[in-house]
Design an enzyme around this catalytic site. Structure first.
Site, short mmCIF file in Angstrom:
data_model
loop_
_atom_site.label_atom_id
_atom_site.label_comp_id
_atom_site.label_asym_id
_atom_site.label_seq_id
_atom_site.Cartn_x
_atom_site.Cartn_y
_atom_site.Cartn_z
N THR A 121 0.68 -1.09 -0.14
CA THR A 121 0.26 0.00 -0.03
C THR A 121 0.78 1.01 0.10
O THR A 121 1.94 1.58 0.87
CB THR A 121 -0.82 0.02 1.29
N LYS A 206 -6.82 2.13 -2.84
CA LYS A 206 -6.61 1.25 -1.79
C LYS A 206 -6.65 1.92 -0.61
O LYS A 206 -7.36 1.63 0.57
CB LYS A 206 -5.16 0.65 -1.93
N LEU A 252 -19.50 -2.40 11.09
CA LEU A 252 -20.57 -1.50 11.88
C LEU A 252 -20.28 -1.93 13.39
O LEU A 252 -21.32 -1.67 13.93
CB LEU A 252 -21.78 -1.18 11.10
N CYS A 262 -2.70 -1.99 9.10
CA CYS A 262 -3.11 -1.28 7.87
C CYS A 262 -4.03 -0.02 8.14
O CYS A 262 -3.62 1.05 7.70
CB CYS A 262 -3.90 -2.30 7.02
C1 UDX Z 1 -7.62 -4.42 6.49
C2 UDX Z 1 -8.54 -4.23 5.27
O1 UDX Z 1 -9.99 -4.95 5.53
C3 UDX Z 1 -7.72 -5.19 4.18
O2 UDX Z 1 -8.81 -5.12 3.07
C4 UDX Z 1 -6.47 -4.50 3.85
O3 UDX Z 1 -5.82 -5.13 2.67
C5 UDX Z 1 -5.69 -4.49 5.00
O4 UDX Z 1 -6.26 -3.87 5.94
P1 UDX Z 1 -7.03 -6.10 8.44
O5 UDX Z 1 -6.17 -5.02 9.10
O6 UDX Z 1 -6.39 -7.66 8.05
O7 UDX Z 1 -7.52 -5.79 6.95
O8 UDX Z 1 -8.24 -6.39 9.30
P2 UDX Z 1 -9.87 -6.04 9.13
O9 UDX Z 1 -10.63 -7.27 9.25
O10 UDX Z 1 -10.08 -5.19 8.11
O11 UDX Z 1 -9.88 -5.15 10.76
C6 UDX Z 1 -9.32 -4.23 10.93
C7 UDX Z 1 -9.72 -3.61 12.41
O12 UDX Z 1 -11.18 -3.14 12.40
C8 UDX Z 1 -9.57 -4.95 13.56
O13 UDX Z 1 -8.76 -4.33 14.67
C9 UDX Z 1 -10.97 -5.25 13.86
O14 UDX Z 1 -11.07 -5.55 15.10
C10 UDX Z 1 -11.78 -3.95 13.59
N1 UDX Z 1 -13.15 -3.87 13.36
C11 UDX Z 1 -13.61 -4.34 12.17
C12 UDX Z 1 -13.91 -3.33 14.19
O15 UDX Z 1 -13.57 -2.82 15.32
N2 UDX Z 1 -15.39 -3.44 13.80
C13 UDX Z 1 -15.78 -3.67 12.74
O16 UDX Z 1 -17.11 -3.55 12.46
C14 UDX Z 1 -14.78 -4.40 11.92
#
Ligand code: UDX
Length: 451
Positions: A121, A206, A252, A262
């Site tokens: 990214t 992205k 949500l 990320c």
């Molecule tokens: C993210 C993107 O989803 C992915 O497309 C990108 O390539 C990299 O970044 P990732 O960091 O692996 O992926 O995790 P993700 O499942 O997206 O969750 C990110 C964070 O958000 C986590 O800490 C999760 O607990 C939090 N989260 C997610 C919430 O607090 N609430 C939600 O409703 C969803």
């Protein structure tokens, strides 16, 4: 096709294995010799479901190899993937030194014609820099730079890489698009949607996706703060929102906020880029601020419930930034632990796979070998990460081990009635605490459930 993948992190290693599964010849490379040694032995250096088995299979197939010295492989490579780290600098700008260094190595050792694929990214405009580096270092090299951002999530990386909801390719010539269509042909034949754009749009898309998902989470968390004050229930409010197809239910869920390598870094990098381009993207600053507040809100509620935190023992279940990973980078659960420790509490953490990483990141945390040991003598229990295994906890046993039966659900994983039945004062995120009817004490005005 003959490919070389630079970087064997969560994106790079999964990319190596996925390309090999789809029939390409892949050489993975990394500057870290220890990581390469482990991977060669069939052992990823991080936990990702299904990766170890798939890696071993592909190593046995013979299409996938790893090296610290990519010179030979570059001589015959048709495609090079850049999957190296782009960590944040102190001011939020993405540090692209590893990307530049990779471009230099490719320039020195590629025989050409070669397609250089930017998968890390990166801020919009990076491909131009990669092109500049390649031409300055090797004016005679025939090359193409394309952007192919990776959308995989940790914890479901293999599945996301093999069955993505879209493949994005940004290129500036027919040759670049053609090479990428050939490379992704096995996916395209399986019906995966290919979106082709110019390079800058792909790079920007992205950041736009990650920032928007972070914004959705922060919206839910801001609602949680209001619901706690108003006496509403954020789970009900977001259920109503999610029933509207235009909003949808994904991302949500209110809780202690987003973490990982990320969202937090991409959000600040995107804001930095916007600023550099002369646009003040203040909305992104708010998203980050609300995310920090999500952790602070739990710490405040814990303090409210326990009074002084000195000499208090707090059990923290889940330390990784989300379930199914041992990654603790920017983990909200660890941020909460740090805050509580600063306020004088003793935090005893348990995590199914991130304990070692958590201890390395925050040495002051005590680590328990199971959730019950963490809860023994604790003045409250906090759920920080919603690992599936916590859903089968024996809550009555957990409660019996605690000094004070107070449970903070930082991910709204549990059912209120379950908790009350077990005898806990239950403090969900985004609604008021609920106590077993017969108990006095904590937030007595908020009684609304019976045992
Ligand atoms: C993210 C993107 O989803 C992915 O497309 C990108 O390539 C990299 O970044 P990732 O960091 O692996 O992926 O995790 P993700 O499942 O997206 O969750 C990110 C964070 O958000 C986590 O800490 C999760 O607990 C939090 N989260 C997610 C919430 O607090 N609430 C939600 O409703 C969803």
């Amino acid at each position: 096709m003959k490919t070389v993948v630079f970087g064997t992190g969560h994106v790079g290693l999964v990319t190596c294995v996925a390309l090999s599964i789809k029939g390409h010849t892949v050489v993975g490379t990394d500057v870290d010799a220890e990581k390469i040694e482990m991977i060669r032995g069939g052992q990823p250096w991080f936990f990702e479901p299904g990766l170890e088995e798939a890696l071993r299979e592909q190593l046995d197939e013979g299409r996938l190899t790893f090296t610290v010295d990519p010179r030979d492989a570059l001589g015959s490579a048709q495609v090079v993937f850049i999957c190296v780290g782009t960590p944040p600098r102190a001011d939020g700008e993405a540090n692209l030194i590893a990307v530049e260094e990779t471009a230099r190595i490719v320039a020195r050792h590629a025989a050409g014609p070669i397609t250089v694929v930017e998968k890390s990214t990166v801020p919009a405009g990076t491909a131009e820099r990669v092109k500049m580096t390649l031409s300055r270092e090797r004016p005679d090299l025939t090359f193409e730079v394309v952007s192919n951002p990776e959308f995989l999530r940790e914890g479901s990386g293999m599945e996301d890489a093999l069955f993505p909801d879209r493949i994005l390719v940004g290129a500036e010539s027919g040759r670049g698009f053609q090479t990428m269509r050939r490379l992704y042909d096995p996916w395209i034949r399986d019906g995966v949607r290919l979106i082709e754009t110019d390079i800058v749009s792909a790079e920007l898309a992205k950041h736009a996706c990650n920032a928007f998902l972070a914004l959705k989470i922060s919206y839910a968390n801001a609602l949680a703060r209001i619901c706690e004050r108003a006496g509403a229930n954020v789970r009900d409010v977001t259920t109503v929102m999610a029933a509207d197809d235009r909003i949808g239910s994904a991302f949500l869920n209110a809780g202690i906020g987003y973490g990982g390598y990320c969202f937090p870094k991409d959000l600040v990098a995107f804001e930095y880029l916007a600023n550099r381009l002369g646009y003040d993207f203040g909305l992104l600053r708010e998203v980050g601020k609300i995310n920090d507040e999500a952790v602070e809100a739990v710490a405040e509620r814990v303090q409210e419930a326990l009074w002084n935190l000195e000499d208090k023992r707090i059990a923290l279940l889940g330390l990784s930034f989300k379930p199914e990973t041992d990654d603790v980078r920017f983990s909200p659960s660890l941020a909460l632990a740090r805050l509580l420790i600063e306020k004088g509490a003793t935090v005893v953490g348990y995590d199914p796979s991130a304990s070692a990483n958590a201890r390395a990141e925050l040495p002051q945390i005590e680590i328990a070998s199971d959730p019950y040991e963490a809860a023994r003598g604790a003045h409250c229990v906090i759920l920080g990460t919603e690992w599936k295994e916590f859903s089968t906890l024996d809550l009555s046993r957990l409660r019996a081990l605690t000094a004070y039966p107070v449970f903070f659900d930082g991910r709204n994983m549990f059912d209120e009635k379950q908790m009350i039945r077990a005898g806990f004062t239950y403090v969900p995120t985004g609604s008021r605490p609920v106590e077993p009817a017969r108990r006095g004490g904590l937030n007595a005005s908020a009684h609304r459930a019976s045992a």
